[in-house]
Design an enzyme around this catalytic site. Structure first.
Site, PDB file in Angstrom:
ATOM      1  N   ASP A   8       0.807  -1.207   0.000  1.00  0.00           N
ATOM      2  CA  ASP A   8       0.000   0.000   0.000  1.00  0.00           C
ATOM      3  C   ASP A   8       0.848   1.268   0.000  1.00  0.00           C
ATOM      4  OD1 ASP A   8      -2.710  -0.988  -0.219  1.00  0.00           O
ATOM      5  OD2 ASP A   8      -2.393  -1.904   1.733  1.00  0.00           O
ATOM      6  N   LYS A  29      -0.205  -7.715  -3.861  1.00  0.00           N
ATOM      7  CA  LYS A  29      -1.398  -6.937  -4.196  1.00  0.00           C
ATOM      8  C   LYS A  29      -1.032  -5.461  -4.064  1.00  0.00           C
ATOM      9  CE  LYS A  29      -4.758  -6.158  -1.150  1.00  0.00           C
ATOM     10  NZ  LYS A  29      -5.111  -4.732  -1.184  1.00  0.00           N
ATOM     11  N   LYS A  59     -10.157  -1.352  -5.812  1.00  0.00           N
ATOM     12  CA  LYS A  59     -11.570  -1.470  -5.384  1.00  0.00           C
ATOM     13  C   LYS A  59     -12.469  -0.655  -6.301  1.00  0.00           C
ATOM     14  CE  LYS A  59     -10.834  -3.222  -0.942  1.00  0.00           C
ATOM     15  NZ  LYS A  59      -9.383  -2.926  -0.917  1.00  0.00           N
ATOM     16  N   VAL A 168      -5.588 -10.004   8.418  1.00  0.00           N
ATOM     17  CA  VAL A 168      -4.627 -10.727   9.267  1.00  0.00           C
ATOM     18  C   VAL A 168      -3.542  -9.758   9.724  1.00  0.00           C
ATOM     19  CG1 VAL A 168      -2.802 -12.486   9.223  1.00  0.00           C
ATOM     20  CG2 VAL A 168      -5.044 -12.968   8.184  1.00  0.00           C
ATOM     21  N   ALA A 170      -2.424  -6.567  11.356  1.00  0.00           N
ATOM     22  CA  ALA A 170      -2.779  -5.236  11.871  1.00  0.00           C
ATOM     23  C   ALA A 170      -4.255  -5.115  12.250  1.00  0.00           C
ATOM     24  CB  ALA A 170      -2.412  -4.177  10.838  1.00  0.00           C
ATOM     25  N   ARG A 190       0.440  -4.322   6.569  1.00  0.00           N
ATOM     26  CA  ARG A 190       1.280  -3.606   7.527  1.00  0.00           C
ATOM     27  C   ARG A 190       2.110  -4.499   8.425  1.00  0.00           C
ATOM     28  NH1 ARG A 190      -3.658  -0.121   9.555  1.00  0.00           N
ATOM     29  NH2 ARG A 190      -4.646  -2.041   8.828  1.00  0.00           N
TER      30      ARG A 190
HETATM   31  P1  BMP Z   1      -3.264  -4.626   6.461  1.00  0.00           P
HETATM   32  O1  BMP Z   1      -2.762  -6.076   6.539  1.00  0.00           O
HETATM   33  O2  BMP Z   1      -2.172  -3.630   6.551  1.00  0.00           O
HETATM   34  O3  BMP Z   1      -4.418  -4.378   7.379  1.00  0.00           O
HETATM   35  O4  BMP Z   1      -3.803  -4.422   4.985  1.00  0.00           O
HETATM   36  C1  BMP Z   1      -4.918  -5.092   4.493  1.00  0.00           C
HETATM   37  C2  BMP Z   1      -5.000  -4.950   2.985  1.00  0.00           C
HETATM   38  O5  BMP Z   1      -6.191  -5.606   2.553  1.00  0.00           O
HETATM   39  C3  BMP Z   1      -5.071  -3.529   2.483  1.00  0.00           C
HETATM   40  O6  BMP Z   1      -4.396  -3.506   1.243  1.00  0.00           O
HETATM   41  C4  BMP Z   1      -6.559  -3.290   2.262  1.00  0.00           C
HETATM   42  O7  BMP Z   1      -6.817  -2.428   1.174  1.00  0.00           O
HETATM   43  C5  BMP Z   1      -7.061  -4.683   1.911  1.00  0.00           C
HETATM   44  N1  BMP Z   1      -8.438  -4.965   2.320  1.00  0.00           N
HETATM   45  C6  BMP Z   1      -8.845  -4.892   3.633  1.00  0.00           C
HETATM   46  O8  BMP Z   1      -8.068  -4.568   4.536  1.00  0.00           O
HETATM   47  N2  BMP Z   1     -10.139  -5.205   3.939  1.00  0.00           N
HETATM   48  C7  BMP Z   1     -11.053  -5.565   3.014  1.00  0.00           C
HETATM   49  O9  BMP Z   1     -12.173  -5.864   3.362  1.00  0.00           O
HETATM   50  C8  BMP Z   1     -10.636  -5.641   1.674  1.00  0.00           C
HETATM   51  C9  BMP Z   1      -9.328  -5.343   1.345  1.00  0.00           C
HETATM   52  O10 BMP Z   1      -8.939  -5.429   0.093  1.00  0.00           O
END
Ligand code: BMP
Length: 224
Positions: A8, A29, A59, A168, A170, A190
Site C-alpha cells: 500500500d 497486491k 476497489k 490478518v 494489523a 502492515r
Molecule cells: P493490512 O494487513 O495492513 O491491514 O492491509 C490489508 C490490505 O487488505 C489492504 O491492502 C486493504 O486495502 C485490503 N483490504 C482490507 O483490509 N479489507 C477488506 O475488506 C478488503 C481489502 O482489500
C-alpha cells in the site's frame, strides 16, 4: 503458498521481487496509495520483479467504461483486478468482466469487508452481493479474515471460487484463521511491510499460516 503481500506504499521493486520468492508467498497486491505515489511505471516494475500472483486493488466501483480505462494500463502486467460488487452488473461489472476475460485477466469481487463498518451495509447486503457474484462469475472473491464465519459461509456458497482474505495482523486476525475457514489466500500488509525486515516478517507469517493449517487440518491451499 497462501500469503499475498499487500503493498500500500511504494517499495523498491527489488524488494517486491524478494518477497515474491519467500516460500509460502503467492504474490503481491498493489493498492491505490502505492500506485498513485509510485505511478504506473513503478507498478509495472513491481509486476516484472514478481513471478507470482499479481493483483491490482483499486476497489473499482464505477461505470464500466471508467473501470475499463482504469485497468487498461495494468493489463498484460497484472493477473487480477479487484472491484466492488455493489455497483451491480449491467453497465458496470458486465463490461469490466468482458474486458478482463478478453485480456486473459482475472476479476475479483469484494463480497464483504474486514473492518467494523462493513456491518452497516455490506453484511446486510450479502444475499444481494451473492447474486451479483453468481451472475458475474468472477475468478475470486474477497472475504474478511476478521470474521471467519463469513469466509466459511462464502466457501460453502461458492465452492469453486478463489477466496482472498484480508484482516490478518494489523486488523487483528491471526495467520491461518481465514485459511482454516476455507480461504485460499490471506492478504497481509502492515504487519509485514511496516517492519524493519519485511522479508523475514513474510517468512514468519507464512510459517504461522503453516502451523495454523496443520492444527486445523487444512489441506492444499493457494488454489485457482
Ligand atoms: P493490512 O494487513 O495492513 O491491514 O492491509 C490489508 C490490505 O487488505 C489492504 O491492502 C486493504 O486495502 C485490503 N483490504 C482490507 O483490509 N479489507 C477488506 O475488506 C478488503 C481489502 O482489500
Amino acid at each position: 503458498v497462501a500469503l499475498l503481500v499487500a503493498l500500500d506504499k511504494p517499495v523498491e521493486p527489488g524488494l517486491a521481487g524478494l518477497l515474491c520468492r519467500v516460500p509460502g508467498v503467492a504474490g503481491v497486491k498493489v493498492g491505490l496509495p502505492a500506485a498513485l505515489r509510485g505511478g504506473i511505471g513503478w507498478a509495472r516494475s513491481v509486476a516484472r520483479e514478481c513471478d507470482g500472483l499479481r493483483v491490482v486493488d483499486f476497489k473499482l466501483a464505477d461505470i464500466s467504461s471508467v473501470m475499463a480505462s482504469t485497468v487498461e494500463p495494468f493489463l498484460g502486467h497484472y493477473d487480477a483486478f479487484i472491484a466492488h460488487s455493489f455497483v451491480g452488473v449491467e453497465g458496470a461489472l458486465d463490461g469490466l468482466k468482458s474486458l478482463l476475460d478478453s485480456a486473459g485477466a482475472k476479476l475479483v469481487l469484494v463480497a464483504t469487508m474486514s473492518h467494523e463498518g462493513a456491518r452497516d451495509v455490506y453484511d446486510p447486503s450479502l444475499p444481494l452481493v451473492e447474486r451479483v457474484v453468481e451472475r458475474v462469475d468472477p475468478w475470486g472473491i474477497v472475504a474478511p479474515a476478521t470474521r471467519p464465519g463469513l469466509v466459511s459461509r462464502l466457501r460453502g456458497r461458492f465452492p469453486g471460487k478463489v477466496i482472498l482474505s484480508p484482516g490478518v495482523g494489523a486488523q487483528g486476525a491471526r495467520p491461518g484463521a481465514a485459511l482454516c475457514a476455507g480461504a485460499d489466500y490471506e492478504i497481509v500488509g502492515r504487519s509485514i511491510m511496516d517492519t524493519g525486515d519485511p522479508v523475514e516478517a513474510a517468512r514468519l507469517v507464512a510459517a504461522a499460516q503453516e502451523r495454523a493449517l496443520a492444527s486445523c487440518g487444512g489441506g492444499a491451499v493457494g488454489g485457482g
